[in-house]
Each structure stands twice: as structure tokens, then as C-alpha cells.
Design a protein around this motif. Structure first.
Motif, PDB file in Angstrom:
ATOM      1  N   ASP A 127     -14.276   5.549 -45.946  1.00 42.53           N
ATOM      2  CA  ASP A 127     -13.488   6.280 -46.940  1.00 42.53           C
ATOM      3  C   ASP A 127     -13.671   5.574 -48.284  1.00 42.53           C
ATOM      4  O   ASP A 127     -13.045   4.548 -48.555  1.00 42.53           O
ATOM      5  CB  ASP A 127     -12.012   6.290 -46.527  1.00 42.53           C
ATOM      6  N   TRP A 180      -8.341   5.791 -41.694  1.00 44.99           N
ATOM      7  CA  TRP A 180      -8.313   6.656 -42.858  1.00 44.99           C
ATOM      8  C   TRP A 180      -9.086   7.963 -42.660  1.00 44.99           C
ATOM      9  O   TRP A 180      -8.640   9.028 -43.083  1.00 44.99           O
ATOM     10  CB  TRP A 180      -8.852   5.911 -44.073  1.00 44.99           C
ATOM     11  N   ARG A 181     -10.229   7.880 -42.032  1.00 44.23           N
ATOM     12  CA  ARG A 181     -11.095   9.063 -41.938  1.00 44.23           C
ATOM     13  C   ARG A 181     -11.767   9.058 -40.566  1.00 44.23           C
ATOM     14  O   ARG A 181     -12.619   8.213 -40.292  1.00 44.23           O
ATOM     15  CB  ARG A 181     -12.134   9.035 -43.061  1.00 44.23           C
ATOM     16  N   ARG A 224     -12.109   0.224 -45.875  1.00 43.65           N
ATOM     17  CA  ARG A 224     -12.431   1.638 -46.007  1.00 43.65           C
ATOM     18  C   ARG A 224     -12.494   2.341 -44.657  1.00 43.65           C
ATOM     19  O   ARG A 224     -12.902   3.501 -44.586  1.00 43.65           O
ATOM     20  CB  ARG A 224     -13.761   1.785 -46.751  1.00 43.65           C
ATOM     21  N   HIS A 279      -7.026  12.002 -40.787  1.00 42.08           N
ATOM     22  CA  HIS A 279      -6.346  10.723 -40.978  1.00 42.08           C
ATOM     23  C   HIS A 279      -5.521  10.491 -39.717  1.00 42.08           C
ATOM     24  O   HIS A 279      -4.660  11.309 -39.364  1.00 42.08           O
ATOM     25  CB  HIS A 279      -5.450  10.783 -42.219  1.00 42.08           C
ATOM     26  N   LYS A 318     -10.948   4.143 -51.016  1.00 50.00           N
ATOM     27  CA  LYS A 318     -10.209   2.880 -50.962  1.00 50.00           C
ATOM     28  C   LYS A 318     -10.812   1.875 -51.941  1.00 50.00           C
ATOM     29  O   LYS A 318     -12.040   1.744 -52.027  1.00 50.00           O
ATOM     30  CB  LYS A 318     -10.228   2.311 -49.538  1.00 50.00           C
ATOM     31  N   ASP A 349      -3.467   2.605 -39.566  1.00 50.42           N
ATOM     32  CA  ASP A 349      -4.011   3.790 -40.223  1.00 50.42           C
ATOM     33  C   ASP A 349      -5.525   3.779 -40.080  1.00 50.42           C
ATOM     34  O   ASP A 349      -6.177   2.802 -40.476  1.00 50.42           O
ATOM     35  CB  ASP A 349      -3.665   3.785 -41.712  1.00 50.42           C
TER      36      ASP A 349
END
Length: 249
Positions: free
Chosen positions: A232, A203-204, A241, A183, A235, A201
Motif C-alpha cells: 500500500d 492494509w491491502r 506498507r 482492508h 503509507k 491491520d
């Protein structure tokens, strides 16, 4: 009736901190040090359907698909955790200490990679229990250097034991981890707007090994990190995502 939209100038000059934590980990995020670049990109693949009903060419349809969302970082520091990420490895923090009775075999005419990096207060005792004269060898950061003797044909290995102190150090073991995901948080600010927060952000994120680690250079080393923002699925609908940006107005 015409609809008029309000306008506010939003020039952006960005700076900030980049934080990473392993994906789905409860561990706190780690600051990767000063960076000169953070770029998010979206690559697409177009599928064109030509039209053949009239002359002149052109397309009947153009379908664009996202092929990948990219993440590119240029780090200016060699923080141990950042190096580990770039080298697909892991970092270990060690404390200093003292070693006695470390068995070694020393050869003349070069550097012997023995002991610990950065060791000091070195004493070498031969296999007869006699302390070797410190003037006959050189303690270096990478080991013990023994100069060649006047007659190299008579040289024999010196079987001995060493005692020394060594400093605290970080150890990075390269290519011990593959496929780690993170993250990524950009805790940014917009200098063109009095330092108002601009936070992103991702996320992945998955990073490839670095394409270059310059160890001999006449300027501060840059560490390029290139990766991809992966989907991701945790979400919910309506939220990205991949990544989210928030700017304070």
C-alpha cells in the motif's frame, strides 16, 4: 558498563473478530463470522553467491528478498458476505413476497425447478383454469416434484400458472467479481494476558477463490480463504506498507 533490558513474559493465546472492507472504500467494515484460524506469513527468496576462492564451498553472499506476505483464514460460518468473497461473487439480500400468475410447464417423473426457493402456500392452476389437486404433487425447497404416472408413455407437459409465497433469502452469485481488494482488521485479544487487545491491520489484501466449499458433510463446514497482503503505497516512510500489529502491554 553492561546494559540490562527489562523483561516481561508475553505468552500469546489469540482469539478475536475479523473485519473486512473494500480497499479505499468509505463503507463500514463487515464481520465475516467465527473463524478458527488467521495466519500471516512471509515467504522469502534467497539468492546465494557461492565463494570460489578457497576449497570447502560455502557462500560469499546470501541476499534474501521477500517474495510475498500471505494471509490465511479458516472460516467456520457461511455468512453470505464471506461466501461471496470466497466465490469471487457478490451477495444480495432479498425480502419475502407473494407471486401470482407465474407461468410454468411441469413434467412428471422428477423435480421441476420452478418458483422460488423455500416457497409455501402453493396453488397450481392448469391452462383450463382448473386448480390442480395438491395431493398430486409435492412442494419441495427446490421446486415442484411430480411422481411418474402409471403409464409414462401417455404423459404430456402440464402447462399451468403458479401462485405462492416465498421467504426472505440471501442470494450469492458466484464468479461475478475478480480482483477485489480489502482492508483486513483483526480485532484480537490475548487470552494469556487477561484479554488485552492485540489488533492487526492488513492494509491491502487480495484473496484467491476458495479451494473447497463442502456442501455435504457430517461436521460444520470450514471455508478456507487464502490471500496475499499487497503493498500500500499510501503509507508514509517509516510505516509498514503491508500490515501493522498493536498489542496493549
Amino acid at each position: 558498563m553492561a546494559t540490562y533490558y527489562s523483561y516481561e513474559e508475553r505468552t500469546y493465546i489469540g482469539n478475536g473478530l475479523i473485519w473486512l472492507a473494500e480497499f479505499n472504500s468509505e463503507a463500514p467494515m463487515i464481520h465475516i463470522g467465527d473463524c478458527t484460524k488467521l495466519t500471516l506469513g512471509i515467504k522469502t527468496n534467497s539468492i546465494k553467491t557461492p565463494q570460489n576462492m578457497t576449497g570447502g564451498g560455502g557462500n560469499l553472499n546470501n541476499t534474501t528478498r521477500i517474495s510475498e506476505a500471505t494471509v490465511s483464514i479458516t472460516a467456520k460460518e457461511v455468512q453470505s458476505q464471506t461466501l461471496a468473497l470466497a466465490l469471487w461473487g457478490h451477495a444480495m439480500k432479498g425480502v419475502g413476497g407473494t407471486v401470482t400468475g407465474d407461468p410454468v410447464t411441469l413434467l412428471r417423473g422428477g423435480l421441476n425447478r420452478v418458483g422460488r426457493t423455500g416457497m409455501s402456500n402453493v396453488q397450481i392452476t392448469d391452462n383450463q383454469g382448473v386448480l390442480v389437486d395438491a395431493a398430486s404433487y409435492e412442494v419441495r425447497s427446490g421446486g415442484i416434484y411430480l411422481p411418474p404416472s402409471a403409464d409414462p408413455s401417455t404423459d404430456t407437459p402440464i402447462v399451468a400458472t403458479m401462485a405462492y409465497k416465498y421467504p426472505p433469502m440471501d442470494t450469492i452469485e458466484a464468479l461475478t467479481n475478480t480482483g477485489k481488494e480489502y482492508h483486513l482488521l483483526f480485532e484480537g485479544l490475548n487470552e494469556a494476558k487477561s484479554g488485552k487487545p492485540f489488533v492487526v491491520d492488513v492494509w491491502r489484501t487480495s484473496f484467491a477463490p476458495t479451494t473447497g466449499l463442502d456442501l455435504i458433510t457430517d461436521k460444520a463446514t470450514e471455508l478456507p480463504l487464502v490471500g496475499e497482503a499487497l503493498v500500500d503505497f499510501s503509507k508514509p516512510p517509516g510505516e509498514s506498507r503491508y500490515f501493522r500489529a498493536e498489542q496493549v502491554m
